[in-house]
Motif scaffolding. Structure first.
Motif, PDB file in Angstrom:
ATOM      1  N   VAL A   1      13.413 -24.604  -9.346  1.00  0.00           N
ATOM      2  CA  VAL A   1      12.902 -24.714  -7.977  1.00  0.00           C
ATOM      3  C   VAL A   1      12.141 -26.019  -7.766  1.00  0.00           C
ATOM      4  O   VAL A   1      12.306 -26.681  -6.727  1.00  0.00           O
ATOM      5  N   LEU A   2      11.306 -26.418  -8.723  1.00  0.00           N
ATOM      6  CA  LEU A   2      10.432 -27.579  -8.521  1.00  0.00           C
ATOM      7  C   LEU A   2      11.203 -28.886  -8.346  1.00  0.00           C
ATOM      8  O   LEU A   2      10.937 -29.630  -7.387  1.00  0.00           O
ATOM      9  N   PRO A   3      12.165 -29.244  -9.212  1.00  0.00           N
ATOM     10  CA  PRO A   3      12.919 -30.492  -8.965  1.00  0.00           C
ATOM     11  C   PRO A   3      13.683 -30.481  -7.643  1.00  0.00           C
ATOM     12  O   PRO A   3      13.718 -31.484  -6.929  1.00  0.00           O
TER      13      PRO A   3
ATOM     14  N   ILE B   1      10.094 -21.085   0.199  1.00  0.00           N
ATOM     15  CA  ILE B   1      11.402 -20.589   0.631  1.00  0.00           C
ATOM     16  C   ILE B   1      12.383 -20.538  -0.536  1.00  0.00           C
ATOM     17  O   ILE B   1      13.082 -19.533  -0.749  1.00  0.00           O
ATOM     18  N   LEU B   2      12.448 -21.621  -1.319  1.00  0.00           N
ATOM     19  CA  LEU B   2      13.367 -21.656  -2.456  1.00  0.00           C
ATOM     20  C   LEU B   2      12.983 -20.633  -3.519  1.00  0.00           C
ATOM     21  O   LEU B   2      13.859 -19.973  -4.099  1.00  0.00           O
ATOM     22  N   MET B   3      11.692 -20.480  -3.787  1.00  0.00           N
ATOM     23  CA  MET B   3      11.260 -19.492  -4.767  1.00  0.00           C
ATOM     24  C   MET B   3      11.623 -18.087  -4.306  1.00  0.00           C
ATOM     25  O   MET B   3      12.050 -17.242  -5.110  1.00  0.00           O
ATOM     26  N   PHE B   4      11.456 -17.825  -3.018  1.00  0.00           N
ATOM     27  CA  PHE B   4      11.821 -16.508  -2.476  1.00  0.00           C
ATOM     28  C   PHE B   4      13.314 -16.255  -2.650  1.00  0.00           C
ATOM     29  O   PHE B   4      13.732 -15.154  -3.030  1.00  0.00           O
ATOM     30  N   ILE B   5      14.148 -17.270  -2.393  1.00  0.00           N
ATOM     31  CA  ILE B   5      15.600 -17.122  -2.544  1.00  0.00           C
ATOM     32  C   ILE B   5      15.962 -16.845  -4.000  1.00  0.00           C
ATOM     33  O   ILE B   5      16.766 -15.947  -4.297  1.00  0.00           O
TER      34      ILE B   5
END
Length: 482
Positions: free
Chosen positions: A64-66, A22-26
């Motif tokens: 995104v990862l952290p 979801i965060l990567m898509f955003i």
């Protein structure tokens, strides 16, 4: 693996991959929004756009990862606490550290993977994305002209204040620096109040029609005396046409790779080698400047075995009265020449050394960023996991708000510190690690409070000394009455 470890790890992984996607898509949507000007109107096929997004996506992983680890930890452990699963674990003699054991191993694995990803994948993706962006920008030169900045367009550098029209073909306040194959530099400048781009899809010629302007051409004089006057020729025109051949622009190989000078394109070994060479060059520049200024003082010309005079003349009024007026004026002119020359040298070299220092700082920041990503994943896990157990809320509500606030604090501290490091205010090492080092004590405190069943804020500890003081005063007052 025991059933409990499997259950905790499975719950964490489900949330982890969902939040990451979801965060990567955003963030990818944000990327499309930022670079829509480079992609729109270029007749790019779907494969090229996918390549652009694919090459740019790895650069989003350090953001995104952290955030994913922090949010997933708060959500997972908050859900366990909200459903009284931690209470059941504690009643069975299982502590929070024991419950976090399998996830700690997973986070260590993610940290190592993030380190190798930052050292290998991100530099390769940066190399690919920059080359692709440079090649895309050449497909339609008319789209390259941005307002308010100089744009490289074939044999000219052009700057416009404003564009208008259906195809942005009308230009206002045009400034052009014309390139010359015979000499480097901006010796020909064209200024016009209006301009218009005229072209056809059937032709490779793009015409730039300038109206109501002036043409300035700097004349290269042969003698130094004439060059100091900076002579130039100026002419006025009502209309001036510049034709640009776009055949070379339209034959662009989008897979060509020519640009490789970014600090984000290098691995640790390459960054270390580059930093060593830049440091050597910087130190050589400083040494060269100091030697130059020392030679200008003339101290080297003084004999080593010279002896001072036995008496010193009266120089309260200065040394110039000791010389004839003509020689005194020569001394003044020589001193002024030396001072002006030294100032010019210092100013030019200072600007050069400042740019070299900023470049060196950027490479040092890029080097430390390879290491800090993996360490940040571990620290943010030990911030999020105990925080989720303390607040006892799962889902996307309160955990999302807390995670975003913490991550924004972490991220903005890092940005401000890195900007200061580029200017040389603080060291690149401290700037890169500062936000993570600030989060480290918070993770330790939260882990301690969660394992000892304390709340998020220990207000009782703040009021305990006041209670003791009041109790002591009450006892003393009672004793006085007796």
């Amino acid at each position: 693996m025991k059933t409990l470890d499997r259950y905790i790890l499975t719950s964490y992984l489900k949330t982890f991959f969902s939040v990451f996607v979801i965060l990567m898509f955003i963030f990818v949507l944000q990327t499309i929004w930022l670079y829509i000007g480079e992609l729109a109107g270029k007749d790019l096929d779907f494969v090229i756009i996918l390549k652009f997004l694919l090459y740019f996506s790895p650069k989003l992983v350090p953001l995104v990862l952290p955030l994913t680890i922090l949010l997933t930890s708060i959500m997972t452990f908050g859900n366990f606490a909200e459903n009284y699963e931690f209470a059941a674990m504690k009643s069975a003699g299982i502590s929070l550290q024991r419950a976090m054991r399998s996830l700690t191993v997973f986070i260590l694995f993610v940290s190592l993977t993030a380190f190798f990803f930052a050292n290998n994948v991100i530099p390769a993706a940066e190399y690919k994305s920059i080359n692709l962006r440079k090649n895309i920008a050449q497909l339609k030169p008319a789209m390259v002209i941005s307002e308010g900045v100089f744009n490289d367009l074939g044999e000219i550098n052009i700057k416009v204040d404003e564009k208008s029209g259906n195809n942005d073909q009308y230009l206002e306040n045009v400034i052009i620096h014309k390139k010359s194959p015979r000499r480097s530099g901006n010796f020909t400048v064209i200024k016009a109040s209006e301009g218009e781009l005229v072209g056809s899809t059937d032709s490779n010629i793009l015409s730039l029609i300038l109206k109501d302007g002036n043409y300035y051409d700097e004349i290269q004089a042969s003698s130094p005396k004439d060059r100091s006057k900076k002579p130039f020729a100026k002419s006025y025109f009502k209309e001036y046409v510049i034709n640009m051949d776009l055949s070379g622009f339209n034959e662009v190989d989008l897979n060509e790779e020519r640009y490789s000078n970014s600090h984000n394109m290098l691995k640790i070994s390459e960054l270390t080698q580059t930093i060593d060479s830049f440091s050597t060059a910087y130190n050589s520049g400083v040494e060269s400047l100091s030697n130059n200024l020392y030679l200008r003082t003339g101290l080297k010309n003084i004999p080593e075995k010279s002896k001072p005079a036995d008496s010193v003349p009266d120089i309260e009024k200065g040394i110039l009265p000791l010389y004839e007026p003509y020689k005194a004026s020569q001394i003044i002119n020589l001193a002024l020449g030396n001072i002006n020359g030294a100032l010019t040298t210092v100013e030019a070299k200072a600007s050069e050394l400042t740019m070299a220092s900023k470049r060196l700082n950027k490479f040092e920041i890029a080097l430390h960023e390879k290491y800090v990503l993996g360490f940040a994943c571990i620290v943010l896990f030990f911030v999020g996991a105990p925080l989720g157990a303390i607040i006892r809320k799962g889902g996307m509500g309160l955990p999302m708000v807390i995670a975003i606030l913490l991550f924004l604090t972490y991220h903005f501290i890092g940005i401000f510190a890195k900007n200061s490091a580029e200017e040389g205010t603080i060291s690149p090492f401290l700037a890169t690690w500062l936000s993570t080092l600030i989060m480290l004590p918070l993770g330790i405190i939260l882990t301690y409070r969660a394992t000892t069943d304390q709340g998020l804020f220990g207000f009782s500890a703040l009021f305990e000394p006041i209670k003791k003081l009041l109790k002591k005063a009450h006892i003393m007052g009672r004793n006085e009455k007796v």
